[in-house]
Enzyme design. Structure first.
Site, PDB file in Angstrom:
ATOM      1  N   GLU A   1       0.839  -1.197   0.000  1.00 50.22           N
ATOM      2  CA  GLU A   1       0.000   0.000   0.000  1.00 50.22           C
ATOM      3  C   GLU A   1       0.873   1.246   0.000  1.00 50.22           C
ATOM      4  O   GLU A   1       1.924   1.287   0.639  1.00 50.22           O
ATOM      5  CB  GLU A   1      -0.892  -0.029   1.243  1.00 50.22           C
ATOM      6  CG  GLU A   1      -1.783   1.193   1.420  1.00 50.22           C
ATOM      7  CD  GLU A   1      -2.519   1.187   2.757  1.00 50.22           C
ATOM      8  OE1 GLU A   1      -3.528   1.886   2.858  1.00 50.22           O
ATOM      9  OE2 GLU A   1      -2.060   0.483   3.692  1.00 50.22           O
TER      10      GLU A   1
ATOM     11  N   CYS B   1      -5.545  -2.864   2.649  1.00 45.79           N
ATOM     12  CA  CYS B   1      -5.244  -2.813   4.073  1.00 45.79           C
ATOM     13  C   CYS B   1      -6.479  -2.897   4.979  1.00 45.79           C
ATOM     14  O   CYS B   1      -6.993  -3.982   5.216  1.00 45.79           O
ATOM     15  CB  CYS B   1      -4.422  -1.557   4.374  1.00 45.79           C
ATOM     16  SG  CYS B   1      -3.430  -1.674   5.895  1.00 45.79           S
TER      17      CYS B   1
ATOM     18  N   LYS C   1      -9.637   3.092  -1.990  1.00 46.15           N
ATOM     19  CA  LYS C   1      -9.831   2.435  -0.695  1.00 46.15           C
ATOM     20  C   LYS C   1     -11.168   2.830  -0.076  1.00 46.15           C
ATOM     21  O   LYS C   1     -11.455   4.006   0.149  1.00 46.15           O
ATOM     22  CB  LYS C   1      -8.681   2.815   0.236  1.00 46.15           C
ATOM     23  CG  LYS C   1      -8.633   2.043   1.542  1.00 46.15           C
ATOM     24  CD  LYS C   1      -7.411   2.481   2.341  1.00 46.15           C
ATOM     25  CE  LYS C   1      -7.219   1.686   3.621  1.00 46.15           C
ATOM     26  NZ  LYS C   1      -6.030   2.161   4.370  1.00 46.15           N
TER      27      LYS C   1
END
Length: 261
Positions: free
Chosen positions: A47, A147, A113
Site C-alpha cells: 500500500e 489494508c 480504498k
C-alpha cells in the site's frame, strides 16, 4: 515456467519504503524488478508504495500520482506482467488512496480504498471509494482491496465468484496477529486464494511493519509466508479453487444481500 491459463505466478514484493519520496521508491522498485528473473503474471507492491502511509498528502506533489502511474505502465510492459499497488493520488481537489491494476499492454483499472483508516485520521485526509473492483485477468477473477478493508467481511464477500482476494497493505507490528488471522478467515469464508502483501521496516512516524506477506488457499492452508525484505514468487491454481468448491459447496449456502452505501 510460464502460466498455462489454469495458474498464475505472482511476485509479492515485501519491501522497505522511502518516506514521502516517490522518485526514490520508483528507483528502488525498478531495481527490485530486475531481480525477478523468471516470467511472472502479476507483481504486487505494498500500500502507498511510492510514499509510505503518509497522512500528509499535501507533501506529495500532485504530478507524482501521474508520474508513478506512467512508471507502473512502463514496468508492466517491460516485465510483461500486471503491476498492482496503491499510491497517493490527487484528483479534482481530493486525495485518494488509489490502487492501480496495470496490465502489460498499459491498460489499467482503479480502486479507491473504501475503508479509510480512522484510527490514523486517513478519513480526514483521503476521500473514500464507493465501488469495489473485480478484475478479469488471464482466466482468473481477482478482487484487489487495501489494508483496512481486510477487517470488513461484508465488503470482501465473494458475491461474484472471484478466485483471488488480494490485499496490499501497510499493517503495523502491534496488530499483526489480526492481519494473519483475517487473511486466513477471508480465504476460508470466501473459498478463494487470499493474498496479502505488507511492507517491512519503520516509517518516519515510528510505526514498525513486520511483513507477514502471505498466501492462503481456499481451505485456509498457508501456502507461503515471509518476514524479511524479499520478493517471493507463488503459484496459484484455478483447478484447486474449482475442486475445493465442487467438493465443499459452501458458497451455495451464502447469505444473499445488497450492499447499500
Amino acid at each position: 515456467m510460464e502460466s498455462t491459463g489454469d495458474s498464475l505466478k505472482i511476485a509479492m514484493v515485501q519491501s522497505l519504503l522511502h518516506w514521502e519520496n516517490p522518485s526514490a521508491n520508483r528507483q528502488m522498485f525498478s531495481n527490485k524488478f530486475e531481480q525477478i528473473a523468471e516470467d511472472v503474471d502479476i507483481i504486487v507492491l505494498p500500500e502507498m508504495f511510492s510514499t509510505g502511509f503518509t497522512m500528509s498528502p499535501d507533501n506529495i506533489e500532485k504530478e507524482e500520482g501521474e508520474i508513478t502511474l506512467r512508471w507502473m505502465q512502463e514496468m508492466a510492459t517491460l516485465k510483461n506482467s500486471a503491476i498492482v499497488g496503491s499510491i497517493v493520488f490527487k484528483e479534482n481537489g481530493s486525495h485518494y488512496n488509489r490502487l492501480f491494476f496495470v496490465k502489460p499492454e498499459g491498460d489499467y483499472l482503479t480502486y479507491d480504498k473504501r475503508h479509510t483508516f480512522t484510527l490514523a485520521g486517513e478519513n480526514e485526509k483521503y476521500s473514500a471509494g464507493t465501488e469495489r473492483l473485480v478484475v478479469e485477468y488471464k482466466g482468473f477473477l481477482i478482487c484487489p482491496l487495501i489494508c483496512y478493508d481486510l477487517r470488513f467481511p461484508v465488503w470482501s464477500r465473494n458475491t461474484e465468484n472471484f478466485d483471488i482476494l488480494l490485499y496490499t497493505a501497510n499493517w503495523p507490528a502491534k496488530r499483526i496477529s489480526a492481519w494473519d488471522g483475517l487473511l486466513k478467515a477471508r480465504a476460508i469464508e470466501n473459498m478463494v486464494y487470499c493474498i496479502g502483501v505488507n511492507r517491512i521496516g519503520t516509517d518516519a512516524v515510528g510505526h514498525h511493519y513486520p511483513g507477514h506477506s502471505s498466501v492462503y488457499n481456499p481451505l485456509g492452508e498457508l501456502k507461503s509466508f515471509t518476514e524479511k525484505e524479499e520478493i517471493i514468487i507463488v503459484k496459484v491454481d484455478k483447478s484447486e479453487v474449482g475442486q475445493i468448491r465442487n467438493n465443499l459447496r459452501f458458497l451455495d449456502d451464502r447469505d444473499q444481500f445488497t450492499l447499500l452505501n
